[in-house]
Write a protein that holds these residues in place. Sequence first.
Motif, PDB file in Angstrom:
ATOM      1  N   GLN A  14       0.741  -1.342   0.201  1.00 23.92           N
ATOM      2  CA  GLN A  14      -0.023  -0.014  -0.071  1.00 23.92           C
ATOM      3  C   GLN A  14       0.940   1.427   0.072  1.00 23.92           C
ATOM      4  OE1 GLN A  14      -2.628  -0.327   3.311  1.00 23.92           O
ATOM      5  NE2 GLN A  14      -3.630  -2.040   2.522  1.00 23.92           N
ATOM      6  N   PRO A  15       0.290   2.251  -0.683  1.00 22.02           N
ATOM      7  CA  PRO A  15       1.241   3.434  -0.541  1.00 22.02           C
ATOM      8  C   PRO A  15       1.391   4.272   0.775  1.00 22.02           C
ATOM      9  CG  PRO A  15      -0.922   4.041  -1.565  1.00 22.02           C
ATOM     10  CD  PRO A  15      -0.902   2.325  -1.323  1.00 22.02           C
TER      11      PRO A  15
ATOM     12  N   SER B 258      -1.185   8.569   6.439  1.00 25.92           N
ATOM     13  CA  SER B 258       0.141   8.490   7.070  1.00 25.92           C
ATOM     14  C   SER B 258       1.072   9.226   6.089  1.00 25.92           C
ATOM     15  CB  SER B 258       0.540   7.079   7.123  1.00 25.92           C
ATOM     16  OG  SER B 258       2.001   6.979   7.460  1.00 25.92           O
ATOM     17  N   SER B 259       2.227   9.729   6.718  1.00 26.98           N
ATOM     18  CA  SER B 259       3.266  10.150   5.565  1.00 26.98           C
ATOM     19  C   SER B 259       4.156   9.387   5.202  1.00 26.98           C
ATOM     20  CB  SER B 259       3.808  11.441   6.371  1.00 26.98           C
ATOM     21  OG  SER B 259       4.490  10.765   7.733  1.00 26.98           O
ATOM     22  N   ILE B 260       4.067   8.185   5.639  1.00 29.68           N
ATOM     23  CA  ILE B 260       5.426   6.977   5.290  1.00 29.68           C
ATOM     24  C   ILE B 260       4.584   6.060   4.859  1.00 29.68           C
ATOM     25  CG2 ILE B 260       7.088   7.880   7.198  1.00 29.68           C
ATOM     26  CD1 ILE B 260       6.212   5.454   8.653  1.00 29.68           C
TER      27      ILE B 260
ATOM     28  N   HIS C  44       6.232   0.112   3.158  1.00 31.36           N
ATOM     29  CA  HIS C  44       7.676  -0.365   2.607  1.00 31.36           C
ATOM     30  C   HIS C  44       8.782   0.335   3.457  1.00 31.36           C
ATOM     31  CE1 HIS C  44      10.906  -2.265   0.371  1.00 31.36           C
ATOM     32  NE2 HIS C  44      11.148  -0.895   0.043  1.00 31.36           N
ATOM     33  N   GLU C  45       8.461   1.571   3.664  1.00 28.96           N
ATOM     34  CA  GLU C  45       9.602   2.413   4.466  1.00 28.96           C
ATOM     35  C   GLU C  45       9.576   2.121   6.061  1.00 28.96           C
ATOM     36  OE1 GLU C  45       8.728   6.614   1.656  1.00 28.96           O
ATOM     37  OE2 GLU C  45       8.482   6.447   3.927  1.00 28.96           O
ATOM     38  N   PHE C  46       8.357   1.715   6.489  1.00 27.75           N
ATOM     39  CA  PHE C  46       8.126   1.289   7.739  1.00 27.75           C
ATOM     40  C   PHE C  46       8.851   0.205   8.079  1.00 27.75           C
ATOM     41  CE2 PHE C  46       5.650  -0.943  11.030  1.00 27.75           C
ATOM     42  CZ  PHE C  46       5.964  -0.272  11.859  1.00 27.75           C
TER      43      PHE C  46
ATOM     44  N   SER D 190       9.860   9.926  -3.592  1.00 23.88           N
ATOM     45  CA  SER D 190       8.763   9.912  -2.585  1.00 23.88           C
ATOM     46  C   SER D 190       8.797   9.344  -1.231  1.00 23.88           C
ATOM     47  CB  SER D 190       7.819   8.311  -3.324  1.00 23.88           C
ATOM     48  OG  SER D 190       8.827   7.364  -3.337  1.00 23.88           O
ATOM     49  N   CYS D 191      10.204   9.188  -0.907  1.00 24.24           N
ATOM     50  CA  CYS D 191      10.333   8.784   0.745  1.00 24.24           C
ATOM     51  C   CYS D 191      10.503  10.469   1.221  1.00 24.24           C
ATOM     52  CB  CYS D 191      11.749   8.122   0.646  1.00 24.24           C
ATOM     53  SG  CYS D 191      12.233   7.974   2.179  1.00 24.24           S
ATOM     54  N   SER D 192       9.818  10.336   2.457  1.00 21.75           N
ATOM     55  CA  SER D 192       9.581  11.311   3.588  1.00 21.75           C
ATOM     56  C   SER D 192      10.946  12.113   3.796  1.00 21.75           C
ATOM     57  CB  SER D 192       8.814  11.337   4.238  1.00 21.75           C
ATOM     58  OG  SER D 192       9.191  10.258   5.383  1.00 21.75           O
TER      59      SER D 192
END
Length: 890
Positions: free
Chosen positions: A156-157, A163-165, A168-170, A703-705
Amino acid sequence: RPKNTARAPRDLNFHIMPLTIFVAVMNSRRTTRRKWKLRLRIARRIIDKRSARTAEVDQIEEVPHSERPVGSLPEREDSLADREAEQQFEEIDNTIDDALSEFSDAEEVACFADKDTTLASDNSEFDEEDTIGDLSDCRISDDESIESEPVATSVQPHLYPGSSISSHEFSVALLSISHKHSLTNASLLDILSLFSKALPMGAQTISRHMLMKQFVDYANKVTVHHCCGHCSRLLSLDSACDIAECRLANVTNSSFIQVCLNKQLQTLFSDVKFVELLQYRFERRSIPSAIADIYDGTIYKEQCDFFDDPHSISFTLNYDGAPKFKSSNMQVWPIQLSINELPPRSRRSKNYMLLAGLWCSTQKPPSFTFLEPVLTSLRALDENGTEISIAGKSNGIVRARLICAVMDLPAKAMILNCNQYNGAFGCSVCKHPGQMVSVGKGKARSYPYCNVQLRNHQDHFEDAQIAMNSATVVNGVKGFSALNMLSYYDVIRSTPVDYMHCVLLGVVKKLATLWFDSSHHVKSWYIGRKLKDVDERLLQIQLPNTIERTPRSITQRKFWKASEWKSFLFFYIPATLNGILRDEYYIHAFLLVKSMRILLGCYISEDDLKLAQKMLKMFCSQMEPLYGISNCGINVHSLLHLAHYVRLLGPLWTHSAFSFENQMHNLLQHSHATHGIGKQIAESFLLNQRLHTERRKLLESSSCSTGMKLFFEAYQLYAPCTGIEMVGSGTSYSLQDQEFDGINRILRRDRSPLLSSPCVRQYQKAMLNGKVLYSKGCKRVTKRNSYTISYLKASSETIFYGIIEKFLCAAGHNLACISKIVIKCKGPRQQLAESAITNESQEILFSDYMTFECMGNEYIFVSQILQVCCNLSNGDWNVLTLPVNDVEVE
């Protein structure tokens, strides 16, 4: 079992699969009764949790769809797919019920009644908070584990709506924290459980099993090999050896892990930064007549046609073992590889090292059997290479060669298939036979100084042929080496002496034992009676923060690590033993100090190399008359070959075991359970390699915060940054008239605007090219001296030395107030006897150690500072020296 599920059949199959695996393993004939009970207990917990989840689903479905909270289950659609899934669950339940009926009621109660077993501990292989997907990750053993292919999951995006992240980043951040701190599976599951309760409704569900499947392609990257426990022959399957003698021996087969090198290289080459770092060999600053790196060695130059291709790389191999537990004789033997084309600090980083094989057993591995699959892969990389996507842009052929193998003496004897150091002809470099001498109540092999013939690859090969045909040992050679599988590899010239084991843990440690051990109290070299004086001097030394460990008492020397013995050689011996150790022994030790400084330098000229070789010959020749023939062991003899390998492979730090020992520690701390140690280590290694690449991609992604980029930057390895930056907020400082005039003087010389006001900002720390500099006024640092520096003055090439008193920021310029150091002489404070050494020799030996005193202050620009020096002042003697080099990673 969820009775009323609305998931698609594809998702249902994923949840059914762990139960199917459980039934298949439980029906296996090799499964013991104890393991049956373990799996039945797991199955009972899984079924109970499924029942609880089914109740939750039923409750949600009873609520009208319009009144359900966001993120809950959709409305039920009674379809054929649902009925088929229900039928599949019924079949699974019936199979488990049949298996449960095989136990009596008493056995079943005993199986599930105990709540305080190791399953609930932090080090367990399965935790009751795990999800059903983690059943396939329950580590039974390396040969019993069943791995499935990684599934492509739709990410999911966002982690949850608003959420701002992204999820995948999490996931990358969470696994990075878990790997950095070596968290157990239970710890990670607790964290996931906390997040599942803390995150708002609608957040994506994350389990450890799905995280590992997403980032670790274990099944495609790892191969489990089996070998006969009697003859050590590789077996195609985990079956009995077809040799009759082996079957009669009734010995359990062994197994080991091979990690695919091609897949690891594919992961590394997908990183743009890694591809850029490989250009270091072409872009580095080199001096034609000096040896500065492995590329300047004869071995690398002889294969320049192969390495001219920017996508061709070379490996340094390390083969060593270490105990896993203190209460067991379980050993872990990894085969590690480092890439020589990377910059010195990057090539020793755990993010860029490769793991080729892993042996975990109570017995030492059969070297030929263990190395055969790895060397076969290396031979294929040399002959055909592997097609890899370079930085995600275009495909290219990457080829690789092994040009160096570093290991200690026992491991070297195993790989080269020759006698150990305590046997005849135990030196792998020359044909010194050695001689047996009396040591205490027994005997040991000694290698007194003499000129002997060096071995070469052809002679070693011929000796191996004769040894194999005659079943005897020829010049210490028992047979062919596993490294003979590589036609281009020279088993003699490319297998160097490791200075960490030979010099630091060998010769230097031996000298300290001779000097301080009470068993030598009648000897002329014994100084144990002055141990308190030595400790008093030693503990006053304040080393810079570039040296990892601070001084410890000589009485604790049996706990010292190799890096501490290195400090003892280069810093403690010169500063603490002057005037305590007799002159002849002090000068003899300095022969080793000076020669090793040369061979570990950043730039080694031919004259320096000859000088070091001469000093090492003097050290070895004087060892017998000073300390006796019984102390002339293999490590002292191996000193004679160090200069030879510097010519072949570059400075000693290029083929040192320091970085491999560090990586060994990293590997061991990521296995917690007592079963499946190899699988745990391999998974952890592959996870770290993949996470490093993913963090790099996220840092380069738009796209990464911003917040996540700042988090990921702390985990990346960067080239040293350039520039000057003051650390902290600073304080206001008013210059005195003399200081005001001094600063304006250097600003006028630099043709910069002069100060108009005496008010400036004062700082205690500054950052210069990525390195922290401290001032003497920094009160938080009491056991370190990182404020003694060397610097250049404007329009002068002479190097000066000083102590940083404070940092100032004035008129936009970063300045340092320096207490000037005046060099009085080179060498020890106490004059040595003229009969012990001539003035000319003393100047050469002690040229790196300078007696000094401080005199006056001056101001310089921070940019004029060259490096932090080692101030070895100990109350009796103010002595200054430079670091051995600035590239070695201990």
